[in-house]
Design a protein around this motif. Sequence first.
Motif, PDB file in Angstrom:
ATOM      1  N   GLY A   1      -2.153  -5.812  -0.388  1.00 46.00           N
ATOM      2  CA  GLY A   1      -2.067  -7.151  -0.186  1.00 46.00           C
ATOM      3  C   GLY A   1      -2.262  -8.398  -1.548  1.00 46.00           C
ATOM      4  O   GLY A   1      -2.013  -9.362  -1.660  1.00 46.00           O
ATOM      5  N   GLN A   2      -2.372  -7.424  -2.792  1.00 48.68           N
ATOM      6  CA  GLN A   2      -2.332  -8.002  -3.943  1.00 48.68           C
ATOM      7  C   GLN A   2      -1.085  -8.052  -4.549  1.00 48.68           C
ATOM      8  O   GLN A   2      -0.026  -7.415  -4.348  1.00 48.68           O
ATOM      9  N   THR A   3      -1.126  -8.840  -5.852  1.00 54.43           N
ATOM     10  CA  THR A   3       0.114  -9.015  -6.685  1.00 54.43           C
ATOM     11  C   THR A   3      -0.009  -7.787  -7.913  1.00 54.43           C
ATOM     12  O   THR A   3      -1.032  -8.071  -8.513  1.00 54.43           O
ATOM     13  N   LEU A   4       0.788  -7.075  -8.069  1.00 50.26           N
ATOM     14  CA  LEU A   4       1.052  -5.941  -8.984  1.00 50.26           C
ATOM     15  C   LEU A   4       1.998  -6.115 -10.074  1.00 50.26           C
ATOM     16  O   LEU A   4       3.026  -6.458  -9.518  1.00 50.26           O
ATOM     17  N   VAL A   5       1.946  -5.918 -11.076  1.00 53.68           N
ATOM     18  CA  VAL A   5       2.837  -5.881 -12.302  1.00 53.68           C
ATOM     19  C   VAL A   5       3.039  -4.370 -12.649  1.00 53.68           C
ATOM     20  O   VAL A   5       1.984  -3.709 -12.947  1.00 53.68           O
ATOM     21  N   VAL A   6       4.367  -4.128 -12.729  1.00 55.17           N
ATOM     22  CA  VAL A   6       4.875  -2.665 -12.845  1.00 55.17           C
ATOM     23  C   VAL A   6       5.763  -2.451 -13.840  1.00 55.17           C
ATOM     24  O   VAL A   6       6.216  -3.923 -14.187  1.00 55.17           O
ATOM     25  N   THR A   7       5.893  -1.310 -14.142  1.00 52.97           N
ATOM     26  CA  THR A   7       7.079  -1.237 -15.061  1.00 52.97           C
ATOM     27  C   THR A   7       8.348  -0.754 -14.271  1.00 52.97           C
ATOM     28  O   THR A   7       8.690  -0.966 -13.176  1.00 52.97           O
ATOM     29  N   ASP A   8       9.651  -0.883 -15.332  1.00 50.49           N
ATOM     30  CA  ASP A   8      10.655  -0.329 -14.817  1.00 50.49           C
ATOM     31  C   ASP A   8      10.829   1.133 -14.580  1.00 50.49           C
ATOM     32  O   ASP A   8      12.070   1.780 -14.350  1.00 50.49           O
TER      33      ASP A   8
ATOM     34  N   ASN B   1      14.586   8.423 -10.191  1.00 46.89           N
ATOM     35  CA  ASN B   1      13.621   8.791  -9.105  1.00 46.89           C
ATOM     36  C   ASN B   1      12.233   8.777  -9.684  1.00 46.89           C
ATOM     37  O   ASN B   1      11.409   9.609  -9.583  1.00 46.89           O
ATOM     38  N   ILE B   2      11.900   7.628 -10.265  1.00 42.66           N
ATOM     39  CA  ILE B   2      10.613   7.390 -10.757  1.00 42.66           C
ATOM     40  C   ILE B   2       9.774   6.556  -9.773  1.00 42.66           C
ATOM     41  O   ILE B   2      10.127   5.588  -9.481  1.00 42.66           O
ATOM     42  N   VAL B   3       8.750   7.229  -9.204  1.00 41.63           N
ATOM     43  CA  VAL B   3       8.060   6.435  -8.052  1.00 41.63           C
ATOM     44  C   VAL B   3       6.586   6.453  -8.674  1.00 41.63           C
ATOM     45  O   VAL B   3       5.938   7.437  -9.029  1.00 41.63           O
ATOM     46  N   LEU B   4       5.868   5.066  -8.211  1.00 47.32           N
ATOM     47  CA  LEU B   4       4.558   5.083  -8.440  1.00 47.32           C
ATOM     48  C   LEU B   4       3.967   5.232  -7.052  1.00 47.32           C
ATOM     49  O   LEU B   4       4.191   4.297  -6.160  1.00 47.32           O
ATOM     50  N   SER B   5       3.015   6.042  -6.756  1.00 48.24           N
ATOM     51  CA  SER B   5       2.481   6.498  -5.497  1.00 48.24           C
ATOM     52  C   SER B   5       1.026   6.737  -5.390  1.00 48.24           C
ATOM     53  O   SER B   5       0.454   7.309  -6.106  1.00 48.24           O
ATOM     54  N   PRO B   6       0.672   5.912  -4.127  1.00 41.35           N
ATOM     55  CA  PRO B   6      -0.735   6.017  -3.794  1.00 41.35           C
ATOM     56  C   PRO B   6      -1.317   7.374  -3.623  1.00 41.35           C
ATOM     57  O   PRO B   6      -2.363   7.729  -3.388  1.00 41.35           O
TER      58      PRO B   6
ATOM     59  N   GLY C   1       0.810  -1.302   0.101  1.00 41.02           N
ATOM     60  CA  GLY C   1      -0.038  -0.005   0.009  1.00 41.02           C
ATOM     61  C   GLY C   1       0.876   1.271  -0.135  1.00 41.02           C
ATOM     62  O   GLY C   1       0.327   2.433   0.138  1.00 41.02           O
ATOM     63  N   LYS C   2       2.186   1.163  -0.013  1.00 38.27           N
ATOM     64  CA  LYS C   2       2.996   2.264   0.076  1.00 38.27           C
ATOM     65  C   LYS C   2       3.544   2.632  -1.571  1.00 38.27           C
ATOM     66  O   LYS C   2       3.504   1.984  -2.449  1.00 38.27           O
ATOM     67  N   ASP C   3       4.561   3.526  -1.414  1.00 32.89           N
ATOM     68  CA  ASP C   3       5.305   3.848  -2.840  1.00 32.89           C
ATOM     69  C   ASP C   3       6.013   2.727  -3.218  1.00 32.89           C
ATOM     70  O   ASP C   3       6.499   2.072  -2.504  1.00 32.89           O
ATOM     71  N   ILE C   4       5.966   2.737  -4.583  1.00 33.26           N
ATOM     72  CA  ILE C   4       6.847   1.766  -5.379  1.00 33.26           C
ATOM     73  C   ILE C   4       7.708   2.345  -6.234  1.00 33.26           C
ATOM     74  O   ILE C   4       7.567   3.193  -7.234  1.00 33.26           O
ATOM     75  N   VAL C   5       8.922   2.055  -5.874  1.00 35.72           N
ATOM     76  CA  VAL C   5       9.996   2.932  -6.615  1.00 35.72           C
ATOM     77  C   VAL C   5      10.231   1.907  -7.867  1.00 35.72           C
ATOM     78  O   VAL C   5      11.022   1.047  -7.869  1.00 35.72           O
TER      79      VAL C   5
END
Length: 408
Positions: free
Chosen positions: A126-133, A110-115, A100-104
Amino acid sequence: MEHILERFLTYARMDTESDPESDTTPSTAKQWDLANYLAEELERIGMQDVTIDENAYIMATLPATTDKEVPVIGFISHFDTSPDFTGAGVNPRVIRNYDGKDIVLNEEKNIVLSPSYFEEMRQYKGQTLVVTDGTTLLGADDKAGITEIVSAMEYLLQHPEIEHGKVRVGFTPDEEIGRGAHKFDVKAFGAEWAYTMDGSTIGELEYENFNAAGVKISVKGKSVHPGYAKGKMVNASRILNELISCLPEYETPEFTSGREGFYHLTSINGDIEHASAQMIIRDHDSTLFKKRKKLLRRITAELNHKYNNAIELEIKDQYYNMREKIEPVYHIVETAKEAMESLGITPIIKPIRGGTDGSQLSYMGLPCPNIFAGGHNFHGKYEYVPLESMQKAVEVIVKICELTAKKA
């Protein structure tokens, strides 16, 4: 769910970016890599009548498991990715048990995917996320949809005890540049109706979309030394800027929502001698859509009178609101809604602020509501998709097949 994840990762790593400047179909040769792979995979899992034509359109059949007369239905997704952001070298990352927190995404840049910015992320804790680099898009639009259709067909082939009618699947190129349905053979597909798996958030169910037009503007100028330019220079870039400034300031994507339409400037280039721009016009209401095009033509005409016909304007309609074609067969929306509710999914029925292959196909005689594929933040480096949403989409497809047979 692991097989769904691995299937999606395989698709996502293939570069299938489309090209609006190309006049071939598919618009890029690299789309053939995934197209050929998909045709082979459909054969491998046991689908019948698998075809791939000279334009990379793929179709296949799941045979019926009942003798009842059941309407033939279909499921459709596209395999190209948007040219808005690079799809080369996609390197998906899997975040398990998301906290539930920021994903670097990319520490170096310094690219962050943030809620804190993308608030909907919190619902997937609590789930599985697929993200980019952080350097490419992901391609969940619409490789998540393809994953879900193939996985659902595989499941139904492995469970022949589930009663369903004949099901057709179709995969298309070039949807992202507005051409996905242009060479789709509706007659050969042979379904009474279909569903595009091309939506976003879990629960989305859409049967109305924008009316859409593409715009090209070209301005011809005349360069003269600025010290002696009075009455002689024609500055193409300044004229183009004046034209754009005449459009309603707040009727753009960043200031609109819901059913509100807009003008969207997508590119601009220019100097004194020549300037050009491309934009798109969108509106759910057909009357307002026509008024938007009329306004742009009027502004152009006024400026051409002022600047001796320096401006060339081209407006081409791209697709129309499919609501007109879906409402007479609204039971197909009700079936999808019932399927979701039976699986504990709350349907989110809302207009699409965009378009899908389904909008064009609906006008070609194949009504096509749109169902969620699960991805978020399409067309950019912040794109992600929850694995659990893809799993639910697979279950929705299976349930729609069951319900269609049950209601026959």
